[in-house]
Design an enzyme around this catalytic site. Structure first.
Site: not given
Length: 144
Positions: A65, A98
Site C-alpha cells: 500500500c 526469527h
C-alpha cells in the site's frame, strides 16, 4: 514457489512490476488486485491476501500500500498470518529467520522497485531457524 500479491491503489504500479519480475524468476504468482489506480480500501485486499496465505493456497504473500502500514495491519488480523513491514533486506531476512513470517508488506511511496525486489529476494530465500524462536512464534497464534 506459489506467491500471492495484493495492493491498494497507491501501489498498483509497483505491484505490476513486482508481479512480472517474480514470474520471470520462475514463481507462480496470484495477483489479487486491484488492476487500476482507482481508489480502493486496503483492508479488503489485505484480508483477501491473508485468506489465501492462511488456507495454504499460496506459500508466501506480499502486501503493498502507500506506506505498507495499513495493509500489514489488515493482514495481521488473521491469526495464521505473520506479516512483517519491511523496507530493506536485513529486516526481510530476519522476519523469516526469527519470526517465520509468511507475508511481507512494503510501502510503494517509501520504497523503490529495486529495494522492493531485494527485500522479496531475501524474504523468499531465507528459511525459518526454528529452535528457540519456535516457542515465540507459536505464541503469536496462541497467546495463552
Amino acid at each position: 514457489m506459489k506467491i500471492a500479491i495484493a495492493s491498494d491503489h497507491a501501489a498498483v504500479a509497483l505491484k505490476a512490476e513486482l508481479r512480472e519480475w517474480l514470474i520471470e524468476e520462475g514463481h507462480e504468482v496470484a495477483d489479487l488486485g486491484p488492476d487500476t489506480a482507482e481508489s480502493v480500501d486496503y483492508p479488503n485486499y489485505g484480508y483477501m491476501l491473508a485468506g489465501v496465505v492462511a488456507d495454504g493456497t499460496v506459500e508466501r504473500g506480499i502486501g503493498l500500500c502507500g506506506s505498507g502500514i495499513g495493509i500489514s495491519m489488515a493482514l495481521n488480523r488473521n491469526p495464521d498470518v505473520r506479516c512483517a513491514l519491511v523496507s530493506e533486506p536485513a529486516s526481510a531476512r530476519l522476519c523469516r529467520e526469527h519470526n517465520d513470517a509468511n507475508v511481507i508488506a512494503m510501502g510503494a511511496r517509501l520504497i523503490g522497485p529495486d529495494m522492493a525486489k531485494a527485500c522479496i529476494e531475501a524474504f523468499l530465500k531465507t528459511e525459518f531457524e526454528g529452535g528457540r524462536h519456535q516457542r515465540r512464534v507459536d505464541k503469536l497464534s496462541n497467546p495463552s
